[in-house]
Design a protein around this motif. Sequence first.
Motif: not given
Length: 382
Positions: A1-23
């Motif tokens: 069964x496929x699950x539909x998930x919506x994720x809203x992040x305050x910043x783009x995912x990248x390696x630039x900052x710790x929080x973005x790297x977590x994302x």
Amino acid sequence: MKHEILIISAFPPSKKTAGQNFTRMFLESLGINRDLNITHLYFSFNNDSAEYDKKPKNMEEVKINNSIVQRFINYILYILLFFINPLFIKRLNFKLILFLLKNKRNYDLFILNYSQVFIYSLFIPNEKKILIAHDVIYQLFSRKKGFIWKIFKYTAFLTEKLVLSLPNTEIFTFSKKDKALIDKLYKKSSNVIHLYLPEEIYNIEINHYDKKSICMFGAWNRRENFESLIFFIEKIYPLLNEEIQEFKVRVIGPGLSEDFIKKIKKYKNIEVYGFVNNPYKIISESQILVAPLFEGAGVKVKVIESLACGTPVVGTEIAFEGIEFDKGLYLAKSPTEYVQIIKELFNDVDLKYKNELRMEFLKFYQDYEKKLDYILIKKLQE
């Protein structure tokens, strides 16, 4: 069964900052599971784009740029919604609100990543949702001094209480300390998860280190990080120069102005690296990481990553809060204490010390059952 998930992040995912790297690492891990259809919406205020090592193929990604008109509306909202902390309003976007109201029945789960987007939970009050609290915002503002910060502290309390108390809400945080704080302040239970460690850390082999070397690591456009760097240069560095000969200081991370870089490059033993795609080799080859932080909240990722690189950390109680591992952390309360501890570590830290610290920390921290993607997929399968 496929699950539909919506994720809203305050910043783009990248390696630039710790929080973005977590994302970034969370989305990459989540993307391994083909039973998920992921929609990821993220805010970008400087036209930053998402950056991945392995972009999930089962994910649709949408960048949200707040227009000048939207920012003007938000300024009006700051005044009208004076009881809501401004940090929660900055990313309020009416197109996104309409999208949520129209499409909320199409998703099995909503994930709001960072407190800055928790306000959107008000528009999906009865839907199943997860809030990832990187910080407890009340604590963040309570550490700032001045009358205006007292007002922001109380509005942070009111806003956090409002969004965390909605039905069908699960809260995830990164330390037992924040879990206890959320329980005490808001009478809400939360789940403790571990931060992801980058693959580059696991690939490190510590067979070399530079004697009498110090590193400082962070996103320097964040005020608390920049002030810690200023404190080191103005208060600690002169004393080190008097006590120790030929030491090195490596400053790693984005966000320093060109003028400031020119200023500190005049010091013969300070090297400025700026943003480095893989900073962990530099950290692992340093004897010490210094983190004299006096503001902020939540677990400090630089400390976690430094321990995983086998590099001990000298810092403040704020730098170490929420970290249960008790080795490799050296508390200093004054510039002279920093110098004394640094001198001792220059003598004590060798390859044996670094490798033992690294292995003990990784053994403690590699608990996959505390990773968010593992917990989330398990919950969806129940």
